[in-house]
Design a protein around this motif. Structure first.
Motif, mmCIF file in Angstrom:
data_model
loop_
_atom_site.group_PDB
_atom_site.id
_atom_site.type_symbol
_atom_site.label_atom_id
_atom_site.label_comp_id
_atom_site.label_asym_id
_atom_site.label_seq_id
_atom_site.Cartn_x
_atom_site.Cartn_y
_atom_site.Cartn_z
ATOM 1 N N UNK A 190 -55.924 31.955 57.882
ATOM 2 C CA UNK A 190 -54.785 32.077 59.140
ATOM 3 C C UNK A 190 -54.781 33.663 59.143
ATOM 4 N N UNK A 191 -55.019 33.933 60.454
ATOM 5 C CA UNK A 191 -54.729 35.297 60.725
ATOM 6 C C UNK A 191 -55.366 36.370 59.800
ATOM 7 N N UNK A 192 -56.481 36.337 59.817
ATOM 8 C CA UNK A 192 -57.476 36.965 58.872
ATOM 9 C C UNK A 192 -56.964 38.412 59.055
ATOM 10 N N UNK A 193 -56.718 39.163 58.221
ATOM 11 C CA UNK A 193 -56.377 40.516 57.932
ATOM 12 C C UNK A 193 -55.159 41.102 58.622
ATOM 13 N N UNK A 194 -54.364 39.978 58.906
ATOM 14 C CA UNK A 194 -52.788 40.355 59.700
ATOM 15 C C UNK A 194 -51.955 40.405 58.446
ATOM 16 N N UNK A 195 -50.924 41.017 58.499
ATOM 17 C CA UNK A 195 -49.850 41.161 57.488
ATOM 18 C C UNK A 195 -49.592 39.756 56.905
ATOM 19 N N UNK A 196 -49.518 38.630 58.038
ATOM 20 C CA UNK A 196 -49.150 37.571 57.452
ATOM 21 C C UNK A 196 -50.152 36.539 57.398
ATOM 22 N N UNK A 197 -51.283 36.904 56.913
ATOM 23 C CA UNK A 197 -52.555 36.191 56.519
ATOM 24 C C UNK A 197 -52.197 35.223 55.512
ATOM 25 N N UNK A 198 -52.670 34.130 55.749
ATOM 26 C CA UNK A 198 -52.704 33.065 54.751
ATOM 27 C C UNK A 198 -53.904 32.451 54.397
ATOM 28 N N UNK A 199 -54.277 31.934 53.176
ATOM 29 C CA UNK A 199 -55.586 31.599 52.758
ATOM 30 C C UNK A 199 -55.396 30.035 51.967
ATOM 31 N N UNK A 200 -56.065 29.005 52.626
ATOM 32 C CA UNK A 200 -55.776 27.648 51.921
ATOM 33 C C UNK A 200 -57.579 27.510 51.427
ATOM 34 N N UNK A 201 -57.445 27.030 50.215
ATOM 35 C CA UNK A 201 -58.882 26.551 49.658
ATOM 36 C C UNK A 201 -58.870 25.256 49.083
ATOM 37 N N UNK A 202 -59.915 24.504 49.367
ATOM 38 C CA UNK A 202 -59.928 23.255 49.246
ATOM 39 C C UNK A 202 -61.442 22.428 49.275
ATOM 40 N N UNK A 203 -61.570 21.229 49.771
ATOM 41 C CA UNK A 203 -62.812 20.834 49.889
ATOM 42 C C UNK A 203 -62.509 19.738 51.122
ATOM 43 N N UNK A 204 -63.739 19.216 51.758
ATOM 44 C CA UNK A 204 -63.360 18.308 52.858
ATOM 45 C C UNK A 204 -62.648 17.243 52.646
ATOM 46 N N UNK A 205 -62.342 16.863 51.423
ATOM 47 C CA UNK A 205 -61.362 15.826 50.794
ATOM 48 C C UNK A 205 -59.724 16.289 51.046
ATOM 49 N N UNK A 206 -59.331 17.505 50.800
ATOM 50 C CA UNK A 206 -58.101 17.656 50.840
ATOM 51 C C UNK A 206 -57.636 18.565 51.646
ATOM 52 N N UNK A 207 -58.511 19.117 52.275
ATOM 53 C CA UNK A 207 -58.101 20.533 53.294
ATOM 54 C C UNK A 207 -57.141 20.227 54.550
#
Length: 251
Positions: A190-207
């Motif tokens: 979410x909002x790559x490189x912005x101050x409020x960037x968020x990263x979610x990691x998972x698989x197709x099963x749980x993302x």
């Protein structure tokens, strides 16, 4: 001269040096206010004019550029990321060409590369994937059937999916159909490189569940593929047993 400039994904320093210089010299800046950080405007001259194109039509944007050009002004059309990817610049270019107005396109850092950098990965891993597919889900803008996500996923290539996180469940379903499995690694940035960037990691099963829990519905990249995982081959480029024009075999 009209300069289509990529502002980069969010971080003000990810615009190119050339793009920043054009911003500093511009008499008129027309920027995509719904996506581009307004922080870029602080680099403009105090006597320059800035116009937010978020509420403008194509005709209004072109008219503003044409009038400025006729007045001998330098114009920057500031787009988010890289203007050549989902930038809607071709229709603007066509109108400028019809009017005989010169232009140039200055590339920028795209959100898909910023997202990959955010998760510290590389799209093109030896033995995993040497191809990157940039695409999106169909929405108000249709997608050719041959480019449906399930068809593209069958290539097992690295994928960066734009403008689609609001339909994450449909995205996941189509990808799983193409891959034929649910354990494919996925990252949503979410909002790559912005101050409020968020990263979610998972698989197709749980993302999908993770995205819903975080209430992410826009401004996010969906990265998909085994390049996110940990298994890959060593690159031959730096292998001591591999020679090339700059290095003889060592061993």
């Amino acid at each position: 001269m009209i300069s289509f400039v990529g502002a980069g994904p969010g971080d003000l320093d990810l615009i190119t040096v050339k793009g920043r210089k054009l911003m500093e010299e511009a008499d008129l800046v027309i920027y995509a206010g719904s996506l581009v950080s307004q922080g870029h405007l602080k680099f403009c001259r105090e006597d320059s004019t800035a116009m937010n194109s978020a509420s403008m039509t194509l005709e209004e944007v072109v008219h503003a550029m044409e009038e400025a050009f006729k007045n001998g002004e330098k114009v920057v059309r500031l787009h988010t990321g890289d203007p050549t990817i989902y930038g809607a610049i071709r229709e603007q270019i066509r109108e400028l060409e019809r009017r005989g107005i010169p232009y140039q396109v200055i590339p920028g850092v795209s959100s898909f590369t910023a997202a990959c950098a955010a998760i510290n990965r590389e799209f093109t891993l030896p033995g995993v994937s040497q191809t990157v597919i940039l695409t999106r889900m169909e929405g108000r803008t249709p997608v050719p059937e041959r480019e449906a996500l399930e068809n593209l996923a069958r290539h097992q290539s690295s994928m960066a999916i734009f403008l689609s996180v609001k339909e994450i469940d449909k995205v996941v379903g189509k990808l799983a159909k193409g891959y034929g499995r649910w354990d494919v690694p996925v990252a949503v940035v979410y909002k790559a490189s912005w101050e409020d960037q968020r990263i979610l990691l998972g698989t197709l099963e749980d993302i999908g569940e993770k995205v819903r829990n975080e209430k992410i519905e826009k401004t996010a990249q969906i990265l998909v593929g085994d390049f996110i995982g940990e298994q890959f081959h060593r690159s031959l480029l730096y292998d001591p047993g591999f020679s090339h024009m700059y290095r003889s075999e060592k061993g």
